[in-house]
Design an enzyme around this catalytic site. Structure first.
Site, mmCIF file in Angstrom:
data_model
loop_
_atom_site.group_PDB
_atom_site.id
_atom_site.type_symbol
_atom_site.label_atom_id
_atom_site.label_comp_id
_atom_site.label_asym_id
_atom_site.label_seq_id
_atom_site.Cartn_x
_atom_site.Cartn_y
_atom_site.Cartn_z
ATOM 1 C CG HIS A 126 -1.897 -1.062 1.369
ATOM 2 N ND1 HIS A 126 -2.016 -1.838 2.492
ATOM 3 C CD2 HIS A 126 -2.840 -1.510 0.497
ATOM 4 C CE1 HIS A 126 -2.997 -2.713 2.324
ATOM 5 N NE2 HIS A 126 -3.511 -2.540 1.105
ATOM 6 C CE LYS A 146 -22.005 -9.715 9.814
ATOM 7 N NZ LYS A 146 -21.876 -9.981 8.380
ATOM 8 N NE ARG A 194 -2.224 -7.907 -4.258
ATOM 9 C CZ ARG A 194 -2.983 -8.208 -3.238
ATOM 10 N NH1 ARG A 194 -2.501 -8.174 -2.018
ATOM 11 N NH2 ARG A 194 -4.244 -8.568 -3.408
ATOM 12 C CB SER A 224 -4.328 -6.763 4.632
ATOM 13 O OG SER A 224 -3.967 -5.508 4.124
#
Ligand code: PNS
Length: 168
Positions: free
Chosen positions: A20, A44, A93, A131
């Site tokens: 990022h 969530k 990517r 991530s």
């Protein structure tokens, strides 16, 4: 005289990775201003709260005068309209990213043809970093030191040891 080009770099950033950061580094040289837009309520059970992600991104990008960190809710193109941004930046990517990214870019174009999606490739060392995989490696005791900013590494360690991570 041409108007300034304002770009939005949207995502979950849970957590921010060096991939990022690499995209923002490139984007900050390409566009007049760029907004890192963190989606509210994307998952969530995120690892980092939105407040923590905003704090981390603000700290990491503090040395870029043309980078702003914000949050958004609802449709991305509505947020772009509200911020008067003409560009959405997404990192690409590998081929595996392509299908989802194309679907999103074309849906966003359908919803608002005035906003253009621009894909940028991160530097090679980050082409396999996500991530999700960072969280998995850290949970299993592996090192991600060269793959995330040092602040993120520190906060990941704090999380793992059950320490509060949001500084006052
Ligand atoms: O980092 P991510 O999770 O890949 O980012 C995905 C994101 C936040 C860019 C995407 O989920 C999004 O734009 N959500 C907002 C809702 C929206 O506009 N949906 C319609 C376009 S597909």
């Amino acid at each position: 005289m041409t108007a300034d080009t304002l770009a939005i770099y949207p995502g979950s950033f849970d957590p921010l990775t060096n991939g990022h950061v690499d995209i923002i580094d490139r984007g900050s040289r390409l566009f007049d201003r760029i907004i890192v837009a963190i989606l509210l309520n994307v998952e969530k059970s995120p690892l980092f709260t939105v407040a923590e992600r905003v704090e981390i991104a603000r700290e990491v990008f503090s040395k870029y005068p043309n980078v702003e960190v914000d949050t958004f809710d609802g449709l991305l193109v509505e947020y772009a309209r509200h911020r008067r941004a003409g560009v959405i930046v997404r990192g690409l990517r590998a081929i595996s990213d392509f299908e989802y990214e194309m679907q999103m870019a074309l849906m966003n174009r359908h919803l608002n043809p005035e906003v253009e999606t621009v894909f940028m490739m991160p530097a090679e060392p980050y082409t396999y970093v996500s991530s999700r995989i960072v969280k998995e490696v850290v949970a299993l005791g592996g090192s991600v030191s060269s793959l995330v900013p040092s602040l993120v590494e520190e906060r990941l360690r704090d999380k793992k040891h059950g320490r509060a991570t949001l500084r006052a």
